[in-house]
Enzyme design. Structure first.
Site, PDB file in Angstrom:
ATOM      1  N   ASP A 116      -1.678   4.979  -6.030  1.00 43.03           N
ATOM      2  CA  ASP A 116      -2.053   4.061  -4.584  1.00 43.03           C
ATOM      3  C   ASP A 116      -2.056   2.638  -4.962  1.00 43.03           C
ATOM      4  O   ASP A 116      -3.055   2.441  -5.484  1.00 43.03           O
ATOM      5  CB  ASP A 116      -3.144   4.665  -4.056  1.00 43.03           C
ATOM      6  CG  ASP A 116      -3.407   4.273  -2.823  1.00 43.03           C
ATOM      7  OD1 ASP A 116      -2.649   3.392  -2.416  1.00 43.03           O
ATOM      8  OD2 ASP A 116      -4.744   4.569  -1.908  1.00 43.03           O
TER       9      ASP A 116
ATOM     10  N   ASP B 232       0.873  -0.964  -0.029  1.00 46.99           N
ATOM     11  CA  ASP B 232      -0.061  -0.005   0.124  1.00 46.99           C
ATOM     12  C   ASP B 232       0.920   1.327  -0.161  1.00 46.99           C
ATOM     13  O   ASP B 232       1.342   1.631   1.055  1.00 46.99           O
ATOM     14  CB  ASP B 232      -1.004   0.084   1.252  1.00 46.99           C
ATOM     15  CG  ASP B 232      -1.941   1.289   1.300  1.00 46.99           C
ATOM     16  OD1 ASP B 232      -1.868   1.875   0.335  1.00 46.99           O
ATOM     17  OD2 ASP B 232      -2.986   1.153   2.204  1.00 46.99           O
TER      18      ASP B 232
END
Length: 410
Positions: free
Chosen positions: A257, A56
């Site tokens: 992201d 992440d």
């Protein structure tokens, strides 16, 4: 003979002058659909136990669900991590200060003087305490870090927590002082604050730390916003089809992201994208009709006369998108072909993998997230040393071996 000896001496001197850079390369598992996660296997603790960590780049802290005991915890693949009192990071520790700096909050400590924290995500939260433990992570220079600080999450404020998820928790890879990457650099495991990932459309891929795997040519580079804690190339202009005018009313604030499975556009660019996609289908591919998908995450889908198996069957019905980032006179273009924004569902429908961020994630506030689906089959590089973000088409199902930068340069 004298000339050869002189050349050899020069090469040996060069090797001494070039600082050895090391690399860590980790295999990725998972896919965009139906798993919805890309994760590594990390061995943590002593003795080590395996955990699946979702990569992440939109999160700072790496954390695990903890048996401390755990409240409102998700159903995960492995036994919960169980900390001991000796593993707790105190409130006075500089690591605790760094964590709160990363979170942008004033430091607050509980009565036990441990480093407590609360992290708010777009659709959930995690309450926990900072701990340190051994990460079994091998690098090309043979270094193995003794301890890494990470979060021990004992209360997960998330809906549907009784639904099993394929990962144990999160590998935080954004910019910050307590990220795994920053800690690896401070311990000398890597010498450059560089990371990259390569997500394969076939499933899997690889993640790397350090600059040894960065290609020397062919990469499209664009500056990153130095003040942003996330990996943002700034504002980009959205185009539909290669020769079309911009469909975004204004340049779009963009963040890369990897923790987002899909790509999320703000309301205006999303509606503009949906409009031109539907217009193209109505004029060129009327055999595709809109349908409601059982998977609620996929909000816009179409069905054909027969069950659709691959994107290639309907690719001709869709056009490429592109995001153009300007840096003075220079331009960097991220091409988004149909296979980087479409999904074939388990029902045999073709679905839009670009979602309306204003409805899905109310806290995005006009920000546009480039998620995993749009980064498929590309090596995406986050170079915080030079404040550059780069991408290049790559065969992501081939995992490179870890090697030193000196070896790769000679």
């Amino acid at each position: 003979m004298t000339a050869r000896l002189a050349l050899l001496a020069s090469l040996l001197l060069l090797l001494q002058l070039v600082p050895p850079s090391s690399a860590v390369v980790l295999e990725l598992h998972g896919n965009v659909y139906p798993i919805g996660h890309f994760f590594i296997t990390m061995n943590i603790g002593d003795p080590a136990k395996s955990y699946f960590l979702d990569i992440d780049t939109g999160s700072t802290l790496t954390w695990l669900q903890c048996d401390a005991p755990c409240t409102n915890c998700n159903i995960v693949p492995h036994v919960l991590y169980k900390p001991t009192p000796k593993k707790l990071v105190t409130c006075a520790d500089s690591l605790c200060t760094d964590l709160y700096t990363d979170l942008g909050k004033p430091k607050r400590c509980g009565s036990q003087k441990q480093c407590d924290y609360v992290i708010q995500y777009v659709d959930s939260s995690s309450m926990g305490v900072l701990v340190i433990d051994r990460f079994s992570l091998s690098a090309s220079n043979g270094t193995n870090p003794t301890t890494i600080a990470f979060g021990c999450g004992y209360d997960q404020g998330k809906k549907n927590r009784n639904v099993p998820i394929p990962v144990d928790s999160i590998l935080g890879l954004s910019r910050g002082k307590v990220t795994l990457l920053s800690q690896l650099k401070s311990q000398g495991v890597i010498t450059k604050h560089v990371l990259g990932h390569c997500i394969s459309s076939k499933g899997g891929g690889f993640l790397f730390f350090g600059d040894a795997q960065v290609p020397t040519s062919g990469v499209t580079w664009t500056p990153m916003n130095r003040e942003h804690k996330y990996y943002s190339p700034g504002h980009g202009t959205l185009h539909f089809d290669s020769n079309s005018k911009a469909i975004s009313a204004a340049p779009m604030a963009v963040i890369f992201d990897s923790g987002a499975t899909y790509t999320y556009f703000a309301a205006q660019p999303y509606q503009a994208t949906l409009s031109v996609v539907k217009s193209t289908l109505n004029s060129e591919c009327k055999f595709l009709t809109e349908v409601t998908e059982k998977d609620r995450a996929l909000t816009v889908c179409w069905k054909g006369k027969d069950k659709i198996v691959t994107i290639d069957e309907v690719k001709k019905c869709f056009r490429s998108l592109s995001l153009e980032f300007a840096d003075g006179d220079k331009k960097a273009t991220l091409e988004i072909p149909p296979e980087h924004y479409l999904i074939i569902s388990q029902e045999g429908h073709v679905c839009l993998g670009i979602l309306d961020g204003s409805k899905e994630h109310l806290s995005l506030a006009g920000t546009n997230l480039i998620g995993g689906i749009t980064m498929l089959d590309q090596m995406v590089i986050y170079d915080s040393e030079r404040s550059l973000l780069g991408w290049v088409n790559y065969q992501c199902d081939r995992i490179p071996r870890s090697e030193s930068a000196i070896t790769s340069r000679l």
